[in-house]
Design a protein around this motif. Structure first.
Motif, PDB file in Angstrom:
ATOM      1  N   ASN A  79     -48.076   0.302  20.301  1.00 40.23           N
ATOM      2  CA  ASN A  79     -47.104   1.318  19.486  1.00 40.23           C
ATOM      3  C   ASN A  79     -45.811   0.609  18.977  1.00 40.23           C
ATOM      4  N   GLY A  80     -45.530  -0.805  19.432  1.00 43.79           N
ATOM      5  CA  GLY A  80     -44.276  -1.693  19.123  1.00 43.79           C
ATOM      6  C   GLY A  80     -43.039  -0.927  20.043  1.00 43.79           C
ATOM      7  N   GLN A  81     -43.398  -0.274  21.076  1.00 38.38           N
ATOM      8  CA  GLN A  81     -42.152   0.318  21.691  1.00 38.38           C
ATOM      9  C   GLN A  81     -41.951  -0.639  23.091  1.00 38.38           C
ATOM     10  N   ASN A  82     -40.754  -0.779  23.564  1.00 35.87           N
ATOM     11  CA  ASN A  82     -40.364  -1.617  24.816  1.00 35.87           C
ATOM     12  C   ASN A  82     -41.059  -0.700  25.940  1.00 35.87           C
ATOM     13  N   TYR A  83     -41.456  -1.210  27.262  1.00 37.31           N
ATOM     14  CA  TYR A  83     -41.899  -0.530  28.284  1.00 37.31           C
ATOM     15  C   TYR A  83     -41.036  -1.491  29.636  1.00 37.31           C
ATOM     16  N   ILE A  84     -41.121  -0.619  30.599  1.00 32.54           N
ATOM     17  CA  ILE A  84     -40.506  -0.917  31.846  1.00 32.54           C
ATOM     18  C   ILE A  84     -41.790  -1.542  32.519  1.00 32.54           C
ATOM     19  N   TYR A  85     -41.539  -2.862  33.483  1.00 32.79           N
ATOM     20  CA  TYR A  85     -42.608  -3.401  34.124  1.00 32.79           C
ATOM     21  C   TYR A  85     -42.000  -3.841  35.624  1.00 32.79           C
ATOM     22  N   TRP A  86     -42.862  -3.987  36.481  1.00 33.74           N
ATOM     23  CA  TRP A  86     -42.524  -4.218  37.845  1.00 33.74           C
ATOM     24  C   TRP A  86     -42.287  -5.816  37.790  1.00 33.74           C
ATOM     25  N   THR A  87     -41.627  -6.138  38.914  1.00 33.48           N
ATOM     26  CA  THR A  87     -41.602  -7.596  39.438  1.00 33.48           C
ATOM     27  C   THR A  87     -42.001  -7.525  40.916  1.00 33.48           C
ATOM     28  N   ARG A  88     -42.160  -8.591  41.400  1.00 36.49           N
ATOM     29  CA  ARG A  88     -42.951  -8.837  42.762  1.00 36.49           C
ATOM     30  C   ARG A  88     -41.889  -8.586  43.684  1.00 36.49           C
ATOM     31  N   SER A  89     -40.718  -8.780  43.440  1.00 38.20           N
ATOM     32  CA  SER A  89     -39.521  -8.705  44.285  1.00 38.20           C
ATOM     33  C   SER A  89     -39.043  -7.200  44.635  1.00 38.20           C
ATOM     34  N   ILE A  92     -33.211  -5.447  48.320  1.00 35.52           N
ATOM     35  CA  ILE A  92     -32.822  -5.677  49.683  1.00 35.52           C
ATOM     36  C   ILE A  92     -32.218  -4.657  50.239  1.00 35.52           C
ATOM     37  N   THR A  93     -31.465  -3.944  49.497  1.00 36.14           N
ATOM     38  CA  THR A  93     -30.718  -2.551  50.087  1.00 36.14           C
ATOM     39  C   THR A  93     -31.590  -1.499  50.495  1.00 36.14           C
ATOM     40  N   ASN A  94     -32.808  -1.455  50.026  1.00 38.28           N
ATOM     41  CA  ASN A  94     -33.659  -0.227  50.289  1.00 38.28           C
ATOM     42  C   ASN A  94     -35.180  -0.940  50.261  1.00 38.28           C
ATOM     43  N   MET A  95     -35.642  -1.208  51.163  1.00 33.53           N
ATOM     44  CA  MET A  95     -36.959  -1.878  51.229  1.00 33.53           C
ATOM     45  C   MET A  95     -38.114  -1.015  50.698  1.00 33.53           C
ATOM     46  N   HIS A  96     -38.030   0.262  50.508  1.00 34.47           N
ATOM     47  CA  HIS A  96     -38.903   1.117  49.891  1.00 34.47           C
ATOM     48  C   HIS A  96     -38.844   1.075  48.534  1.00 34.47           C
ATOM     49  N   PHE A  97     -37.736   0.248  47.819  1.00 34.53           N
ATOM     50  CA  PHE A  97     -37.708   0.187  46.421  1.00 34.53           C
ATOM     51  C   PHE A  97     -38.222  -1.522  46.053  1.00 34.53           C
ATOM     52  N   PHE A  98     -38.649  -1.592  44.743  1.00 34.46           N
ATOM     53  CA  PHE A  98     -39.048  -2.667  44.178  1.00 34.46           C
ATOM     54  C   PHE A  98     -38.362  -3.122  42.940  1.00 34.46           C
ATOM     55  N   ARG A  99     -38.006  -4.032  42.673  1.00 40.39           N
ATOM     56  CA  ARG A  99     -37.486  -4.278  41.446  1.00 40.39           C
ATOM     57  C   ARG A  99     -38.216  -4.145  40.199  1.00 40.39           C
ATOM     58  N   TYR A 100     -37.617  -3.942  38.933  1.00 37.48           N
ATOM     59  CA  TYR A 100     -38.406  -3.765  37.712  1.00 37.48           C
ATOM     60  C   TYR A 100     -37.217  -3.956  36.555  1.00 37.48           C
ATOM     61  N   ASN A 110     -36.128   0.577  42.176  1.00 36.83           N
ATOM     62  CA  ASN A 110     -36.829   2.025  42.039  1.00 36.83           C
ATOM     63  C   ASN A 110     -37.916   2.176  43.053  1.00 36.83           C
ATOM     64  N   GLY A 111     -38.110   3.270  43.320  1.00 39.37           N
ATOM     65  CA  GLY A 111     -39.192   3.685  44.460  1.00 39.37           C
ATOM     66  C   GLY A 111     -40.402   2.957  44.072  1.00 39.37           C
ATOM     67  N   ALA A 112     -41.401   2.626  44.998  1.00 44.35           N
ATOM     68  CA  ALA A 112     -42.493   1.954  44.518  1.00 44.35           C
ATOM     69  C   ALA A 112     -43.681   3.025  43.976  1.00 44.35           C
ATOM     70  N   SER A 113     -43.305   4.258  44.336  1.00 44.66           N
ATOM     71  CA  SER A 113     -44.208   5.158  43.761  1.00 44.66           C
ATOM     72  C   SER A 113     -44.037   5.665  42.338  1.00 44.66           C
ATOM     73  N   SER A 114     -42.980   5.167  41.613  1.00 41.88           N
ATOM     74  CA  SER A 114     -42.774   5.279  40.493  1.00 41.88           C
ATOM     75  C   SER A 114     -43.676   4.468  39.501  1.00 41.88           C
ATOM     76  N   LYS A 115     -44.091   5.427  38.213  1.00 39.22           N
ATOM     77  CA  LYS A 115     -44.993   4.584  37.409  1.00 39.22           C
ATOM     78  C   LYS A 115     -44.412   3.504  36.474  1.00 39.22           C
ATOM     79  N   GLN A 116     -44.770   2.420  36.507  1.00 38.10           N
ATOM     80  CA  GLN A 116     -44.101   1.404  35.573  1.00 38.10           C
ATOM     81  C   GLN A 116     -45.289   0.480  35.149  1.00 38.10           C
ATOM     82  N   GLY A 117     -45.044  -0.422  34.225  1.00 33.31           N
ATOM     83  CA  GLY A 117     -46.062  -1.340  33.781  1.00 33.31           C
ATOM     84  C   GLY A 117     -46.113  -2.664  34.661  1.00 33.31           C
ATOM     85  N   VAL A 118     -47.021  -3.498  34.289  1.00 32.04           N
ATOM     86  CA  VAL A 118     -47.212  -4.619  35.009  1.00 32.04           C
ATOM     87  C   VAL A 118     -47.457  -5.790  33.796  1.00 32.04           C
TER      88      VAL A 118
END
Length: 124
Positions: A79-89, A92-100, A110-118
């Motif tokens: 669809n030509g749209q930008n999308y959000i994707y996870w990193t593996r990091s 550090i301030t909230n270890m329940h969160f991952f970087r995207y 954001n919280g690891a339960s959030s839906k993001q791309g890879v």
């Protein structure tokens, strides 16, 4: 890792080489762990966006292709749209969160339960 790898075309799989990747272990007692992977998610450092105090440093070196926010943006082919994707990091301030990477190429947490791309990296 294996499920996605097995779904790739045979001619591409024959070129992919396993490499060592360093990742943080997250949660309450973070440390770094080395794995050998054929496919991996990029780290904040590999995306040239790591900031000390936001992630555990030591998860790779920046790839030269990532020079600014726009170089981190990924666009969905269908669809030509930008999308959000996870990193593996992890954050550090909230270890329940991952970087995207957000729609503008900024790194955030954001919280690891959030839906993001890879987005998978690999070496040939």
């Amino acid at each position: 890792n294996e499920d996605v790898y097995e779904a790739l075309p045979e001619d591409l799989k024959s070129l992919i080489r396993p490499v060592e990747k360093i990742s943080d272990t997250g949660f309450y007692y973070p440390s770094l762990k080395t794995t050998i992977d054929k496919l991996w998610l990029p780290s904040d450092e590999e995306l040239n966006g790591a900031v000390a105090g936001q992630v555990i440093m030591g998860q790779g070196t920046p790839y030269p292709i990532f020079t600014n926010n726009m170089s981190r943006v990924k666009t969905k082919a269908s669809n030509g749209q930008n999308y959000i994707y996870w990193t593996r990091s992890s954050g550090i301030t909230n270890m329940h969160f991952f970087r995207y990477v957000d729609l503008s190429g900024n790194l955030a947490s954001n919280g690891a339960s959030s839906k993001q791309g890879v987005v998978f990296g690999f070496c040939i």
